[in-house]
Design a protein around this motif. Structure first.
Motif, PDB file in Angstrom:
ATOM      1  N   THR A 152      71.957 -18.286 -36.614  1.00 49.08           N
ATOM      2  CA  THR A 152      72.316 -17.759 -35.295  1.00 49.08           C
ATOM      3  C   THR A 152      73.424 -16.715 -35.346  1.00 49.08           C
ATOM      4  O   THR A 152      73.666 -16.043 -34.352  1.00 49.08           O
ATOM      5  N   MET A 153      74.079 -16.565 -36.490  1.00 48.21           N
ATOM      6  CA  MET A 153      75.142 -15.572 -36.611  1.00 48.21           C
ATOM      7  C   MET A 153      74.616 -14.214 -37.086  1.00 48.21           C
ATOM      8  O   MET A 153      75.391 -13.316 -37.366  1.00 48.21           O
ATOM      9  N   ILE A 154      73.303 -14.048 -37.149  1.00 45.64           N
ATOM     10  CA  ILE A 154      72.704 -12.771 -37.520  1.00 45.64           C
ATOM     11  C   ILE A 154      72.543 -11.947 -36.249  1.00 45.64           C
ATOM     12  O   ILE A 154      71.957 -12.377 -35.267  1.00 45.64           O
ATOM     13  N   ALA A 155      73.077 -10.720 -36.283  1.00 42.21           N
ATOM     14  CA  ALA A 155      73.004  -9.850 -35.114  1.00 42.21           C
ATOM     15  C   ALA A 155      71.781  -8.946 -35.143  1.00 42.21           C
ATOM     16  O   ALA A 155      71.180  -8.677 -34.100  1.00 42.21           O
ATOM     17  N   ASP A 156      71.401  -8.470 -36.328  1.00 42.12           N
ATOM     18  CA  ASP A 156      70.306  -7.515 -36.408  1.00 42.12           C
ATOM     19  C   ASP A 156      69.640  -7.613 -37.773  1.00 42.12           C
ATOM     20  O   ASP A 156      70.258  -8.047 -38.738  1.00 42.12           O
ATOM     21  N   VAL A 157      68.392  -7.196 -37.828  1.00 44.68           N
ATOM     22  CA  VAL A 157      67.663  -7.144 -39.092  1.00 44.68           C
ATOM     23  C   VAL A 157      67.289  -5.687 -39.327  1.00 44.68           C
ATOM     24  O   VAL A 157      66.647  -5.061 -38.481  1.00 44.68           O
ATOM     25  N   ARG A 158      67.722  -5.160 -40.469  1.00 43.93           N
ATOM     26  CA  ARG A 158      67.393  -3.791 -40.845  1.00 43.93           C
ATOM     27  C   ARG A 158      66.455  -3.830 -42.039  1.00 43.93           C
ATOM     28  O   ARG A 158      66.455  -4.775 -42.817  1.00 43.93           O
ATOM     29  N   ASN A 159      65.704  -2.778 -42.226  1.00 38.30           N
ATOM     30  CA  ASN A 159      64.832  -2.629 -43.396  1.00 38.30           C
ATOM     31  C   ASN A 159      64.005  -3.881 -43.653  1.00 38.30           C
ATOM     32  O   ASN A 159      64.117  -4.505 -44.697  1.00 38.30           O
ATOM     33  N   ARG A 160      63.188  -4.225 -42.697  1.00 39.21           N
ATOM     34  CA  ARG A 160      62.315  -5.396 -42.863  1.00 39.21           C
ATOM     35  C   ARG A 160      61.452  -5.226 -44.083  1.00 39.21           C
ATOM     36  O   ARG A 160      60.866  -4.183 -44.303  1.00 39.21           O
ATOM     37  N   ASP A 186      64.919  -9.253 -46.521  1.00 38.35           N
ATOM     38  CA  ASP A 186      65.351  -8.487 -45.359  1.00 38.35           C
ATOM     39  C   ASP A 186      66.833  -8.145 -45.482  1.00 38.35           C
ATOM     40  O   ASP A 186      67.626  -8.923 -45.991  1.00 38.35           O
ATOM     41  N   THR A 187      67.200  -6.975 -44.996  1.00 33.71           N
ATOM     42  CA  THR A 187      68.601  -6.593 -44.906  1.00 33.71           C
ATOM     43  C   THR A 187      69.073  -6.974 -43.513  1.00 33.71           C
ATOM     44  O   THR A 187      68.477  -6.556 -42.518  1.00 33.71           O
ATOM     45  N   VAL A 188      70.137  -7.766 -43.440  1.00 32.81           N
ATOM     46  CA  VAL A 188      70.611  -8.275 -42.157  1.00 32.81           C
ATOM     47  C   VAL A 188      72.050  -7.835 -41.911  1.00 32.81           C
ATOM     48  O   VAL A 188      72.790  -7.535 -42.843  1.00 32.81           O
ATOM     49  N   VAL A 189      72.414  -7.812 -40.625  1.00 35.43           N
ATOM     50  CA  VAL A 189      73.782  -7.539 -40.202  1.00 35.43           C
ATOM     51  C   VAL A 189      74.280  -8.777 -39.487  1.00 35.43           C
ATOM     52  O   VAL A 189      73.627  -9.271 -38.555  1.00 35.43           O
ATOM     53  N   THR A 190      75.434  -9.308 -39.896  1.00 33.11           N
ATOM     54  CA  THR A 190      75.993 -10.490 -39.247  1.00 33.11           C
ATOM     55  C   THR A 190      76.776 -10.071 -38.011  1.00 33.11           C
ATOM     56  O   THR A 190      77.051  -8.886 -37.799  1.00 33.11           O
ATOM     57  N   ASN A 191      77.156 -11.046 -37.207  1.00 31.43           N
ATOM     58  CA  ASN A 191      77.972 -10.758 -36.026  1.00 31.43           C
ATOM     59  C   ASN A 191      79.332 -10.207 -36.401  1.00 31.43           C
ATOM     60  O   ASN A 191      79.970  -9.528 -35.606  1.00 31.43           O
ATOM     61  N   GLY A 192      79.792 -10.475 -37.614  1.00 29.29           N
ATOM     62  CA  GLY A 192      81.062  -9.949 -38.085  1.00 29.29           C
ATOM     63  C   GLY A 192      80.960  -8.543 -38.632  1.00 29.29           C
ATOM     64  O   GLY A 192      81.958  -7.933 -38.994  1.00 29.29           O
ATOM     65  N   GLY A 193      79.739  -8.004 -38.730  1.00 28.45           N
ATOM     66  CA  GLY A 193      79.544  -6.644 -39.184  1.00 28.45           C
ATOM     67  C   GLY A 193      79.224  -6.522 -40.655  1.00 28.45           C
ATOM     68  O   GLY A 193      79.114  -5.412 -41.171  1.00 28.45           O
TER      69      GLY A 193
END
Length: 111
Positions: free
Chosen positions: A91-99, A57-64
């Protein structure tokens, strides 16, 4: 003059107390449906999103930072950012892209 003011004032009885409490109850109900309930739904959806993270999975952290998940552990993920692998708390993952699709998914099997 004082007697005239006292005659026009209505006595506070059982109905008066209920009418004084009613606006507070109404405000509390509005706060629940407009603020508290939607926030609880967002938190629940985010928890489910975090629990479903898998390798690839491609993820976005809270820091961007945007990276690809390399390894999944209980509370830590190893995420590749460019050429480096960094451990990130789940818990520091904000979003999941490209599942990514699971390798053993039943819908991808040949007939």
């Amino acid at each position: 003059m004082f007697a005239l003011i006292m005659q026009s004032a209505t006595p506070v009885g059982a109905g008066g107390l209920a009418m004084q409490i009613m606006p507070f109850l109404l405000i509390g109900l509005i706060f629940y449906f407009l603020i508290i309930r939607p926030q609880n739904q967002r938190v629940k959806a985010h928890r489910q999103l975090l629990s479903e993270i898998m390798r690839g999975d491609t993820v976005v952290t809270n820091g961007g930072l945007i990276g690809k998940v390399k390894k999944v552990a209980d509370e830590e993920l190893t995420v590749t950012f460019g050429d480096t692998d960094i451990k990130v708390v789940r818990t520091m993952i904000a979003d999941v892209r490209n599942r990514s699709v699971a390798a053993n998914d039943a819908s991808t099997k040949k007939k």
